[in-house]
Design a protein around this motif. Structure first.
Motif, PDB file in Angstrom:
ATOM      1  N   GLU A  20      -5.390  28.653 -10.796  1.00  0.00           N
ATOM      2  CA  GLU A  20      -4.578  29.594 -10.010  1.00  0.00           C
ATOM      3  C   GLU A  20      -4.589  29.242  -8.523  1.00  0.00           C
ATOM      4  O   GLU A  20      -3.564  29.315  -7.854  1.00  0.00           O
ATOM      5  CB  GLU A  20      -5.114  31.016 -10.198  1.00  0.00           C
ATOM      6  CG  GLU A  20      -4.513  31.709 -11.394  1.00  0.00           C
ATOM      7  CD  GLU A  20      -4.710  33.214 -11.333  1.00  0.00           C
ATOM      8  OE1 GLU A  20      -3.892  33.912 -11.921  1.00  0.00           O
ATOM      9  OE2 GLU A  20      -5.680  33.685 -10.719  1.00  0.00           O
ATOM     10  N   ASP A  69      -2.622  26.152  -7.851  1.00  0.00           N
ATOM     11  CA  ASP A  69      -1.200  26.508  -7.925  1.00  0.00           C
ATOM     12  C   ASP A  69      -0.752  27.146  -6.606  1.00  0.00           C
ATOM     13  O   ASP A  69       0.340  26.842  -6.097  1.00  0.00           O
ATOM     14  CB  ASP A  69      -0.989  27.461  -9.108  1.00  0.00           C
ATOM     15  CG  ASP A  69       0.444  27.927  -9.202  1.00  0.00           C
ATOM     16  OD1 ASP A  69       1.345  27.083  -9.039  1.00  0.00           O
ATOM     17  OD2 ASP A  69       0.672  29.129  -9.440  1.00  0.00           O
ATOM     18  N   ARG A 100       9.391  28.315  -8.521  1.00  0.00           N
ATOM     19  CA  ARG A 100       7.970  28.639  -8.658  1.00  0.00           C
ATOM     20  C   ARG A 100       7.667  30.001  -8.023  1.00  0.00           C
ATOM     21  O   ARG A 100       6.888  30.778  -8.549  1.00  0.00           O
ATOM     22  CB  ARG A 100       7.129  27.533  -7.981  1.00  0.00           C
ATOM     23  CG  ARG A 100       5.658  27.670  -8.195  1.00  0.00           C
ATOM     24  CD  ARG A 100       5.245  27.458  -9.636  1.00  0.00           C
ATOM     25  NE  ARG A 100       3.968  28.118  -9.901  1.00  0.00           N
ATOM     26  CZ  ARG A 100       3.835  29.264 -10.551  1.00  0.00           C
ATOM     27  NH1 ARG A 100       4.897  29.893 -11.035  1.00  0.00           N
ATOM     28  NH2 ARG A 100       2.653  29.797 -10.753  1.00  0.00           N
ATOM     29  N   ARG A 131       6.627  27.232 -14.674  1.00  0.00           N
ATOM     30  CA  ARG A 131       5.191  27.300 -14.933  1.00  0.00           C
ATOM     31  C   ARG A 131       4.426  26.422 -13.938  1.00  0.00           C
ATOM     32  O   ARG A 131       4.969  25.411 -13.476  1.00  0.00           O
ATOM     33  CB  ARG A 131       4.891  26.812 -16.360  1.00  0.00           C
ATOM     34  CG  ARG A 131       5.318  27.799 -17.445  1.00  0.00           C
ATOM     35  CD  ARG A 131       4.211  28.806 -17.646  1.00  0.00           C
ATOM     36  NE  ARG A 131       4.626  29.956 -18.435  1.00  0.00           N
ATOM     37  CZ  ARG A 131       4.469  30.074 -19.746  1.00  0.00           C
ATOM     38  NH1 ARG A 131       3.959  29.084 -20.429  1.00  0.00           N
ATOM     39  NH2 ARG A 131       4.811  31.163 -20.369  1.00  0.00           N
ATOM     40  N   PRO A 132       3.173  26.758 -13.622  1.00  0.00           N
ATOM     41  CA  PRO A 132       2.413  25.978 -12.634  1.00  0.00           C
ATOM     42  C   PRO A 132       2.343  24.482 -12.958  1.00  0.00           C
ATOM     43  O   PRO A 132       2.503  23.651 -12.070  1.00  0.00           O
ATOM     44  CB  PRO A 132       1.017  26.604 -12.689  1.00  0.00           C
ATOM     45  CG  PRO A 132       1.234  27.989 -13.189  1.00  0.00           C
ATOM     46  CD  PRO A 132       2.411  27.931 -14.098  1.00  0.00           C
TER      47      PRO A 132
END
Lengths: 296, 422
Positions: free
Chosen positions: A199, A202, A258, A264-265
């Motif tokens: 996370e 990202d 994003r 998606r990451p």
């Protein structure tokens, strides 16, 4: 000679400093060319300690040394300008300038996200680029003479910062994919434990893409303005113009996708790596077939 | 006057005995009071954890080891098995080394665990409050805590995770930026789930849902960890809302299938971490190949803990070296501090004797007396310069020197008082 547009004309060979006698400004620039990579390396070492040991004093030192290195790096560019040469317009200062921009983008993100454990990757990249930049060219032998206008300086600095944003997005994206792959392949070790979470990586990737989008928007806007006022900067169908506009569009779309959580990451990470590869090719290959920056 | 340690630990006694001897904090002050007032120890500290009950005391007279064992035996409740064969006594440098090893986590069941430092600190606080920590313990215990901190900082003895519960948190930290806002769903309400929640729950303030076949067990666990119970039929909806899923049931067929997870994660942005701690597994292995989903089973957790434990064991020699150096340094410092009052007493004694001798000489003119005092002062200085280092490094016993010269060590200059001042 610089003619006020984005072009430099005149002597196309290696420029010679007109005054062969030792110049204090030249001495200062040469000294800063040595000190700046050393400081970036020291900052990277402090961030390495943060990465390995999660050491708070080292994090403070990393940030302080990075700021000092950035300050001296900017002073180096200013001193180059004061010495009568165009900063950021020869390979050495261009490469180290990208390191500086990458570090600055990272430091802004670190201040926002408040997790210094990833700094080693960004600051080590800055240290590497600053070292390579100092090694590959003597600014007094290769830099074009004359100081560019504010608009041109912004255009060049914006381009470097935009590409640096893409470089950081690619680095953080690659780390995100590595962390993801390590988790899937059950790799457990100190490196993977110390690497920030998926996370967080990202967040850094998204932030870097955001910074790249902003800087590319500014630099492309300035470039179009300069082209509008000059009749010697190629057409709208110039390969560089098309490739750069496409890069900007792709970066903007990726960032928007994003940001709005439509991508998606892991996909964003892969696209970020692709975008940097594309930006590098644009810089290294497409520019050779372009008239836009002829004479730079 | 030296440190003595007597006790029993996981190395020497089974848990059935350890849990009978363990002392809750409220029973420690009266026990220490008895140690000092009845058994005649000058100082005492009682360290009592689930893995050890140890007395650290200052022995001032002979037979301290027997009295320390007598004290330990007094802690044994009626009906508890005898302590013979389960207790150990160490004195002097051995006791000091033991104290430093315990504080460093080298003597712990899980080598490198950090909880022991807090437990030792609490035991020291209790001893200070009871007034049974004196010159020796006031130096030795804080030093032990410093050494423990140094070992954990300079070696990788406390790095990594050494329990399955810790591995759950470590994996979560590799996926999520901040565990505190993660929503947790458990499938099952058994002991394994409870162990995982015990590690995870203090780190998360997000919603906790316990899905279980038996509602009563789900409710009991939910109450314990501030969650909410839910039936298994609610599982797809609950998984769609979760960030972390912990599954540990006795089911023989997978309870979560890839198709269900695909559906549950279709609209989600955050990653989903699934810990399948059930044997046989509760989650279809194909789930681990889904995008943005991270599936780990009990073997992964064990791999993490095994790796950490192996890494820690490689750090033991480094940690032991730090402890050995600390013991030597501590002894050297103590010898120096013990020698200083003796050196002062020796100097005072020599100067006093010189004064007495000179007072007998009536024919001395003031000038001559002054010259003699200067010369003898230099003589005393030279003698002490040779003698003092030997007294400080322990190669010469300060007490024997004083005895040889017939000099008494004044009570105000005892080593303990000197240490207190230091």
């Amino acid at each position: 000679m610089y003619d006020g547009s984005l072009q430099w004309t005149g002597n196309s060979g290696p420029a010679r400093h007109p005054n062969p006698a030792p110049d204090p400004m030249e001495a200062l620039v040469r000294a800063l060319h040595v000190v700046v990579p050393v400081l970036w390396t020291a900052a990277a070492a402090a961030y390495w300690v943060v990465f390995v040991r999660d050491d708070l004093p080292a994090a403070r030192w990393g940030a302080r040394l990075s700021l000092l290195a950035a300050l001296l790096h900017v002073s180096d560019l200013a001193a180059t300008g004061a010495a009568g040469l165009a900063p950021l317009l020869q390979p050495g200062t261009l490469v180290s300038g990208m390191g500086l921009a990458a570090a600055l983008v990272y430091l802004v993100l670190e201040r926002k996200i408040r997790k210094p454990s990833i700094g080693v990757f960004a600051i080590a990249t800055a240290a590497l680029l600053a070292t390579v930049g100092s090694a590959i060219g003597d600014p007094f032998a290769t830099a074009p003479e004359g100081v560019p206008t504010g608009r041109t300086s912004l255009h060049v600095a914006g381009a470097i910062a935009g590409y640096a944003g893409l470089l950081l997005a690619a680095i953080f994206g690659a780390l995100l994919l590595a962390q993801q792959r390590a988790l899937r392949n059950r790799r457990f070790g100190l490196f993977w434990e110390r690497l920030p979470s998926i996370e967080l990586l990202d967040s850094f990737t998204r932030g870097s893409l955001g910074a790249a989008t902003i800087f590319l928007t500014v630099t492309i806007g300035l470039g179009h303005m300069a082209r509008h006022y000059s009749d010697r900067m190629g057409t709208s169908w110039d390969p560089k113009v098309i490739a750069t506009n496409l890069l900007w569009l792709l970066t903007l779309l990726t960032f928007a996708a994003r940001k709005s959580k439509r991508m998606r990451p892991a996909v964003a990470a892969r696209v970020s790596i692709g975008l940097f590869a594309y930006a590098f090719a644009n810089m290294a290959i497409v520019s050779r077939f372009s008239q836009v920056h002829a004479g730079l | 006057m030296e440190l003595i340690v007597a006790g029993l630990s996981h190395h020497t006694a089974p848990v059935e005995l350890r849990e009978r001897i363990a002392q809750p904090p409220e029973r420690v002050p009266p026990a220490l009071d008895r140690l000092v007032k009845t058994l005649g120890f000058a100082e005492g500290l009682l360290l009592s954890t689930c893995n050890r009950t140890e007395l650290y005391a200052r022995s001032s007279v002979s037979g301290s080891d027997h009295r320390a064992l007598e004290f330990l035996d007094s802690l044994r409740p009626a009906g508890a098995p005898p302590l013979e064969g389960h207790v150990y006594v160490r004195q002097g440098d051995d006791a000091l080394r033991h104290l430093f090893r315990v504080a460093s986590g080298l003597d712990s069941m899980v080598v490198g665990e950090v909880e022991i430092a807090r437990q030792m600190s609490d035991a020291y606080t209790l001893a200070c409050q009871a007034g049974t920590a004196g010159a020796l313990l006031n130096r030795a215990v804080p030093r032990a805590l410093q050494i423990g901190k140094r070992v954990r900082t300079e070696t990788a003895l406390a790095r990594g995770v050494s329990s399955v519960a810790g591995a759950v948190v470590a994996l979560g930290e590799r996926v999520f930026r901040d565990l505190s806002n993660c929503h947790v769903v458990t499938i099952g309400a058994g002991e394994t789930v409870e162990t995982a929640l015990r590690a995870l729950r203090p780190r998360t303030t997000g919603r906790l849902v316990i899905c279980n076949r038996t509602a009563a067990r789900a409710e009991a666990l939910a109450l314990k960890f501030n969650g909410q119970p839910a039936p298994l039929s609610d599982l797809p909806r609950r998984v769609a809302e979760a960030d972390i899923v912990i599954a540990a049931t006795a089911a023989t067929e997978p309870l979560l299938r890839a198709a269900e997870i695909v559906e549950a994660t279709r609209r989600r942005e955050r990653p989903l971490m699934i810990l399948d701690l059930g044997v046989p597994r509760d989650v279809e292995p194909a789930v681990g190949r889904l995008d943005n989903v991270y599936l780990h089973d009990v073997d992964d957790l064990r791999a993490i803990t095994d790796r950490s434990i192996e890494q820690r064991s490689q750090e033991i020699p480094k940690a032991e070296a730090i402890v050995a150096m600390a013991v030597t340094e501590f002894r050297r410092r103590r010898q120096q501090m013990e020698a200083e009052p003796a050196i002062k007493a020796l100097l005072d004694g020599m100067l006093r004797t010189r004064g007495e001798v000179l007072d007998h000489e009536k024919n001395l003119t003031p000038e001559t007396r002054e010259a003699v005092e200067r010369a003898t002062g230099r003589l005393v200085d030279r003698l002490l310069r040779r003698l003092a280092p030997r007294m400080k490094d322990g190669s010469t016993n300060p007490r024997q020197i004083l005895d040889a010269f017939g000099i008494e060590l004044a009570s105000a200059d005892t080593d303990e008082d000197h240490e207190e001042k230091a």
